[in-house]
Write a protein that holds these residues in place. Sequence first.
Motif, PDB file in Angstrom:
ATOM      1  N   GLU A 147       0.755  -1.275  -0.153  1.00  0.00           N
ATOM      2  CA  GLU A 147       0.064  -0.049   0.071  1.00  0.00           C
ATOM      3  C   GLU A 147       0.753   1.235   0.041  1.00  0.00           C
ATOM      4  N   THR A 148       2.149   1.356   0.784  1.00  0.00           N
ATOM      5  CA  THR A 148       2.833   2.518   0.943  1.00  0.00           C
ATOM      6  C   THR A 148       3.381   2.464  -0.437  1.00  0.00           C
ATOM      7  N   ASP A 149       3.952   1.500  -0.952  1.00  0.00           N
ATOM      8  CA  ASP A 149       4.622   1.497  -2.430  1.00  0.00           C
ATOM      9  C   ASP A 149       3.536   2.096  -3.712  1.00  0.00           C
ATOM     10  N   LEU A 150       2.322   1.511  -3.549  1.00  0.00           N
ATOM     11  CA  LEU A 150       1.415   1.967  -4.371  1.00  0.00           C
ATOM     12  C   LEU A 150       1.112   3.371  -4.287  1.00  0.00           C
ATOM     13  N   SER A 151       0.965   3.798  -2.938  1.00  0.00           N
ATOM     14  CA  SER A 151       0.863   5.340  -2.768  1.00  0.00           C
ATOM     15  C   SER A 151       1.878   6.177  -3.328  1.00  0.00           C
ATOM     16  N   GLN A 152       3.164   5.702  -3.011  1.00  0.00           N
ATOM     17  CA  GLN A 152       4.245   6.478  -3.688  1.00  0.00           C
ATOM     18  C   GLN A 152       4.392   6.400  -5.218  1.00  0.00           C
ATOM     19  N   ALA A 153       3.973   5.379  -5.714  1.00  0.00           N
ATOM     20  CA  ALA A 153       3.820   5.350  -7.121  1.00  0.00           C
ATOM     21  C   ALA A 153       2.711   6.199  -7.683  1.00  0.00           C
ATOM     22  N   GLN A 154       1.679   6.368  -6.979  1.00  0.00           N
ATOM     23  CA  GLN A 154       0.503   7.393  -7.444  1.00  0.00           C
ATOM     24  C   GLN A 154       1.044   8.735  -7.420  1.00  0.00           C
ATOM     25  N   SER A 155       1.922   8.988  -6.441  1.00  0.00           N
ATOM     26  CA  SER A 155       2.530  10.329  -6.353  1.00  0.00           C
ATOM     27  C   SER A 155       3.277  10.571  -7.360  1.00  0.00           C
ATOM     28  N   ASP A 156       4.187   9.660  -7.495  1.00  0.00           N
ATOM     29  CA  ASP A 156       5.430  10.011  -8.569  1.00  0.00           C
ATOM     30  C   ASP A 156       4.662  10.105 -10.048  1.00  0.00           C
ATOM     31  N   ILE A 157       3.586   9.221 -10.255  1.00  0.00           N
ATOM     32  CA  ILE A 157       3.010   9.198 -11.552  1.00  0.00           C
ATOM     33  C   ILE A 157       2.242  10.651 -11.552  1.00  0.00           C
ATOM     34  N   GLY A 158       1.756  11.198 -10.479  1.00  0.00           N
ATOM     35  CA  GLY A 158       1.089  12.599 -10.649  1.00  0.00           C
ATOM     36  C   GLY A 158       1.995  13.695 -11.075  1.00  0.00           C
ATOM     37  N   GLU A 159       3.300  13.494 -10.327  1.00  0.00           N
ATOM     38  CA  GLU A 159       4.343  14.449 -10.737  1.00  0.00           C
ATOM     39  C   GLU A 159       4.795  14.359 -12.067  1.00  0.00           C
ATOM     40  N   LEU A 160       5.022  13.213 -12.569  1.00  0.00           N
ATOM     41  CA  LEU A 160       5.215  13.169 -13.970  1.00  0.00           C
ATOM     42  C   LEU A 160       4.376  13.635 -15.188  1.00  0.00           C
ATOM     43  N   LYS A 161       3.064  13.387 -14.763  1.00  0.00           N
ATOM     44  CA  LYS A 161       1.810  13.929 -15.480  1.00  0.00           C
ATOM     45  C   LYS A 161       2.042  15.230 -15.382  1.00  0.00           C
ATOM     46  N   GLN A 162       2.193  16.032 -14.392  1.00  0.00           N
ATOM     47  CA  GLN A 162       2.425  17.353 -14.359  1.00  0.00           C
ATOM     48  C   GLN A 162       3.482  18.113 -15.094  1.00  0.00           C
ATOM     49  N   GLU A 163       4.780  17.240 -15.173  1.00  0.00           N
ATOM     50  CA  GLU A 163       5.987  17.560 -16.021  1.00  0.00           C
ATOM     51  C   GLU A 163       5.678  17.404 -17.288  1.00  0.00           C
ATOM     52  N   VAL A 164       4.920  16.298 -17.710  1.00  0.00           N
ATOM     53  CA  VAL A 164       4.551  16.191 -19.301  1.00  0.00           C
ATOM     54  C   VAL A 164       3.670  17.286 -19.713  1.00  0.00           C
ATOM     55  N   LEU A 165       2.488  17.476 -18.663  1.00  0.00           N
ATOM     56  CA  LEU A 165       1.434  18.852 -19.465  1.00  0.00           C
ATOM     57  C   LEU A 165       2.191  20.067 -19.608  1.00  0.00           C
ATOM     58  N   LEU A 166       3.378  20.198 -18.656  1.00  0.00           N
ATOM     59  CA  LEU A 166       4.009  21.515 -18.930  1.00  0.00           C
ATOM     60  C   LEU A 166       4.710  21.569 -19.821  1.00  0.00           C
ATOM     61  N   LEU A 167       5.365  20.400 -20.162  1.00  0.00           N
ATOM     62  CA  LEU A 167       6.098  20.251 -21.494  1.00  0.00           C
ATOM     63  C   LEU A 167       5.500  20.599 -22.650  1.00  0.00           C
ATOM     64  N   GLN A 168       4.190  19.925 -22.725  1.00  0.00           N
ATOM     65  CA  GLN A 168       3.263  19.934 -23.696  1.00  0.00           C
ATOM     66  C   GLN A 168       2.759  21.565 -23.745  1.00  0.00           C
ATOM     67  N   HIS A 169       2.410  22.135 -22.737  1.00  0.00           N
ATOM     68  CA  HIS A 169       2.127  23.539 -22.835  1.00  0.00           C
ATOM     69  C   HIS A 169       3.173  24.373 -23.529  1.00  0.00           C
ATOM     70  N   ARG A 170       4.252  23.978 -22.759  1.00  0.00           N
ATOM     71  CA  ARG A 170       5.571  24.894 -23.496  1.00  0.00           C
ATOM     72  C   ARG A 170       5.780  24.581 -25.086  1.00  0.00           C
ATOM     73  N   GLY A 171       5.623  23.469 -25.574  1.00  0.00           N
ATOM     74  CA  GLY A 171       5.743  23.041 -27.243  1.00  0.00           C
ATOM     75  C   GLY A 171       4.582  23.804 -27.888  1.00  0.00           C
ATOM     76  N   GLN A 172       3.530  23.946 -27.200  1.00  0.00           N
ATOM     77  CA  GLN A 172       2.276  24.774 -27.845  1.00  0.00           C
ATOM     78  C   GLN A 172       2.410  26.229 -27.844  1.00  0.00           C
ATOM     79  N   GLY A 173       3.670  26.868 -27.514  1.00  0.00           N
ATOM     80  CA  GLY A 173       3.788  28.186 -27.393  1.00  0.00           C
ATOM     81  C   GLY A 173       3.430  28.936 -26.015  1.00  0.00           C
ATOM     82  N   GLY A 174       2.787  28.072 -25.279  1.00  0.00           N
ATOM     83  CA  GLY A 174       2.140  28.690 -24.218  1.00  0.00           C
ATOM     84  C   GLY A 174       2.961  29.425 -23.070  1.00  0.00           C
TER      85      GLY A 174
END
Length: 71
Positions: free
Chosen positions: A43-70
């Motif tokens: 449960e602890t490992d899965l919770s950490q994985a969810q947190s890491d995934i959330g951070e990665l999604k934010q980074e990817v969305l930021l990259l996507q935003h930057r790539g679109q000239g935002g």
Amino acid sequence: MNRLLPFMVAVLAALDLVTLAAVEKLKARPTPPDLTPRVAQLETDLSQAQSDIGELKQEVLLLQHRGQGGD
């Protein structure tokens, strides 16, 4: 790279759903006493994985935003 970003977001969202389902499944089942420490660690490992995934999604969305000239 920019063409891969939507795919990366989709993969991360799928991983997020899988980890959420795994946590819910663990919580729904009764745990034998001898497995309680292992289940707690899972449960602890899965919770950490969810947190890491959330951070990665934010980074990817930021990259996507930057790539679109935002930025």
